[in-house]
Scaffold this motif. Sequence first.
Motif, PDB file in Angstrom:
ATOM      1  N   ARG A  54       0.676  -1.168  -0.235  1.00 13.53           N
ATOM      2  CA  ARG A  54      -0.049   0.266   0.296  1.00 13.53           C
ATOM      3  C   ARG A  54       0.823   1.153  -0.488  1.00 13.53           C
ATOM      4  N   GLY A  55       2.343   1.152   0.573  1.00 11.00           N
ATOM      5  CA  GLY A  55       2.483   2.024   0.339  1.00 11.00           C
ATOM      6  C   GLY A  55       2.381   2.927   1.344  1.00 11.00           C
ATOM      7  N   SER A  56       2.734   4.632   1.137  1.00 14.28           N
ATOM      8  CA  SER A  56       1.505   6.347   1.758  1.00 14.28           C
ATOM      9  C   SER A  56       0.472   6.192   1.746  1.00 14.28           C
ATOM     10  N   ARG A  57      -0.164   5.045   0.519  1.00 13.21           N
ATOM     11  CA  ARG A  57      -2.059   5.351   0.297  1.00 13.21           C
ATOM     12  C   ARG A  57      -2.209   4.808   1.547  1.00 13.21           C
ATOM     13  N   CYS A  58      -3.914   5.081   1.971  1.00 11.89           N
ATOM     14  CA  CYS A  58      -5.042   4.946   3.053  1.00 11.89           C
ATOM     15  C   CYS A  58      -5.921   4.181   2.026  1.00 11.89           C
ATOM     16  N   PRO A  59      -5.905   2.310   2.952  1.00  8.66           N
ATOM     17  CA  PRO A  59      -6.649   1.537   2.531  1.00  8.66           C
ATOM     18  C   PRO A  59      -7.745   1.839   2.906  1.00  8.66           C
ATOM     19  N   VAL A  60      -8.774   1.263   1.644  1.00  9.12           N
ATOM     20  CA  VAL A  60     -10.510   1.580   2.265  1.00  9.12           C
ATOM     21  C   VAL A  60     -10.480   0.312   1.578  1.00  9.12           C
ATOM     22  N   VAL A  61     -11.587  -0.301   2.693  1.00  3.59           N
ATOM     23  CA  VAL A  61     -11.944  -1.782   2.187  1.00  3.59           C
ATOM     24  C   VAL A  61     -13.371  -2.120   1.723  1.00  3.59           C
ATOM     25  N   LEU A  62     -14.048  -2.456   0.259  1.00  3.40           N
ATOM     26  CA  LEU A  62     -14.962  -2.026   0.131  1.00  3.40           C
ATOM     27  C   LEU A  62     -15.519  -4.045   0.293  1.00  3.40           C
ATOM     28  N   GLY A  63     -16.180  -4.222   1.919  1.00  5.53           N
ATOM     29  CA  GLY A  63     -16.791  -5.767   2.021  1.00  5.53           C
ATOM     30  C   GLY A  63     -17.806  -5.331   3.374  1.00  5.53           C
ATOM     31  N   ASP A  64     -17.445  -7.132   3.459  1.00  8.03           N
ATOM     32  CA  ASP A  64     -18.243  -6.774   5.284  1.00  8.03           C
ATOM     33  C   ASP A  64     -17.165  -7.318   6.387  1.00  8.03           C
ATOM     34  N   ASP A  65     -18.172  -7.505   7.058  1.00  5.84           N
ATOM     35  CA  ASP A  65     -17.232  -7.979   8.723  1.00  5.84           C
ATOM     36  C   ASP A  65     -15.857  -8.795   8.150  1.00  5.84           C
ATOM     37  N   ARG A  66     -16.113  -9.679   7.484  1.00  7.11           N
ATOM     38  CA  ARG A  66     -15.239 -10.609   7.152  1.00  7.11           C
ATOM     39  C   ARG A  66     -14.091 -10.089   6.811  1.00  7.11           C
ATOM     40  N   ALA A  67     -14.347  -9.102   5.125  1.00 14.96           N
ATOM     41  CA  ALA A  67     -13.094  -8.644   4.533  1.00 14.96           C
ATOM     42  C   ALA A  67     -12.446  -7.339   5.890  1.00 14.96           C
ATOM     43  N   LEU A  68     -13.366  -6.608   6.745  1.00  9.10           N
ATOM     44  CA  LEU A  68     -12.907  -5.748   7.533  1.00  9.10           C
ATOM     45  C   LEU A  68     -11.762  -6.459   8.874  1.00  9.10           C
ATOM     46  N   LEU A  69     -12.120  -8.130   9.257  1.00  8.69           N
ATOM     47  CA  LEU A  69     -11.655  -8.960  10.390  1.00  8.69           C
ATOM     48  C   LEU A  69     -10.051  -8.971   8.904  1.00  8.69           C
ATOM     49  N   ARG A  70     -10.052  -8.993   7.711  1.00 10.87           N
ATOM     50  CA  ARG A  70      -8.954  -9.349   6.992  1.00 10.87           C
ATOM     51  C   ARG A  70      -8.404  -8.747   7.494  1.00 10.87           C
ATOM     52  N   ALA A  71      -8.779  -7.487   7.193  1.00  9.68           N
ATOM     53  CA  ALA A  71      -7.768  -6.421   6.637  1.00  9.68           C
ATOM     54  C   ALA A  71      -6.808  -6.250   8.123  1.00  9.68           C
ATOM     55  N   VAL A  72      -7.915  -6.173   9.878  1.00  9.08           N
ATOM     56  CA  VAL A  72      -6.924  -5.189  10.828  1.00  9.08           C
ATOM     57  C   VAL A  72      -6.346  -6.562  10.845  1.00  9.08           C
ATOM     58  N   THR A  73      -6.317  -8.164  11.015  1.00  5.92           N
ATOM     59  CA  THR A  73      -5.764  -8.804  10.725  1.00  5.92           C
ATOM     60  C   THR A  73      -4.187  -8.555  10.606  1.00  5.92           C
ATOM     61  N   LEU A  74      -4.210  -7.741   8.883  1.00  6.94           N
ATOM     62  CA  LEU A  74      -3.113  -7.632   8.562  1.00  6.94           C
ATOM     63  C   LEU A  74      -2.329  -6.513   8.580  1.00  6.94           C
ATOM     64  N   LEU A  75      -3.585  -5.890   9.033  1.00  8.79           N
ATOM     65  CA  LEU A  75      -2.507  -4.360   9.516  1.00  8.79           C
ATOM     66  C   LEU A  75      -2.068  -3.511  10.674  1.00  8.79           C
ATOM     67  N   HIS A  76      -2.631  -4.523  12.097  1.00  9.51           N
ATOM     68  CA  HIS A  76      -2.557  -4.214  13.731  1.00  9.51           C
ATOM     69  C   HIS A  76      -1.440  -3.887  13.462  1.00  9.51           C
ATOM     70  N   ARG A  77      -0.187  -4.776  13.071  1.00 17.66           N
ATOM     71  CA  ARG A  77       0.955  -4.596  13.326  1.00 17.66           C
ATOM     72  C   ARG A  77       1.895  -3.642  13.167  1.00 17.66           C
ATOM     73  N   ASP A  78       1.229  -3.099  12.225  1.00 17.18           N
ATOM     74  CA  ASP A  78       1.879  -2.003  12.223  1.00 17.18           C
ATOM     75  C   ASP A  78       0.606  -0.198  12.711  1.00 17.18           C
ATOM     76  N   ARG A  79      -0.024  -0.511  13.200  1.00 14.28           N
ATOM     77  CA  ARG A  79      -1.412   0.259  13.655  1.00 14.28           C
ATOM     78  C   ARG A  79      -1.431   0.899  12.241  1.00 14.28           C
ATOM     79  N   ALA A  80      -1.888   0.744  11.477  1.00 19.85           N
ATOM     80  CA  ALA A  80      -2.281   1.132  10.268  1.00 19.85           C
ATOM     81  C   ALA A  80      -3.435   1.298  10.114  1.00 19.85           C
ATOM     82  N   PRO A  81      -3.720   3.003   9.805  1.00 14.99           N
ATOM     83  CA  PRO A  81      -5.728   3.145  10.217  1.00 14.99           C
ATOM     84  C   PRO A  81      -6.371   2.676   8.763  1.00 14.99           C
TER      85      PRO A  81
END
Length: 268
Positions: A54-81
């Motif tokens: 993603r680089g410096s881009r802010c990730p925006v997920v179009l999807g449901d709860d499962r997609a949100l949880l997948r993204a948070v699982t991948l991003l939380h180590r960096d505390r990325a919004p």
Amino acid sequence: MSDHDQLLVIVDPVARRSDGESVRIAKDVLSAGAEAKICLPDSPEEFSRALSRRGSRCPVVLGDDRALLRAVTLLHRDRAPLALVPIGPPDALEVAYGLGVPRTAVAAARTVLDGAVRSMDLLVDDSDGVVLGDLRVPAVPVPAAGTAPSVWGTCRSLVRTLVRPAPTYPGVLVHRLRVEADGVLLADVDAPVTAVTARPDGGAGTAEVTVHPAGPAAAPRRASAGVLTVSGPDFRYRADGRVTGPVRRRTWTVHPEGWGLTLPRDGA
């Protein structure tokens, strides 16, 4: 707008199949208000690669709860919004709506452009699974009074009875679990419970833990803790609607402000 002028819009494949029109509308709104790179992954692996690049881009997920949880699982180590535009049936978006994400694709897309990132506490278990909202141990629901337990529940209760006699309470499934909150013992296997529930405690840096003892007169036991450990005979647990297990031991740790979600500004 400066925080959101470069977006990485990741469209979950389930969202594309279930509601292509809402996906199209959301992409149009986002592309009209910011520089948006659109990514259409076809698998969880492609989803992960898109986020990692993603680089410096802010990730925006179009999807449901499962997609949100997948993204948070991948991003939380960096505390990325990140941001979410909800796409899917209401029962697949209960977590997102509970967090304050607008319910329509247009309103949510506008929030991505005009909203603010809100930092939230996160529960992370010892297998790197995340909990954004509610955790329940075990996963099986407690039957209403007078309702017969399932055949599987009856079999498990019979096995437990053969191993160690347990008190019976009509219409209620009981479980032998050891529950520790910050090292303090809240329940042990010799005192059956009907359930253990937990959720991040509203930004306090702890989880609100409730143990529901078996017995009609038993009062729930509550505690606030940074670390919750549950152990006992094989059990499944439900986190944000997903069922995991069986496991014999699991520890959840609160990560204060462990992730950020773009939500409407106060008063918006």
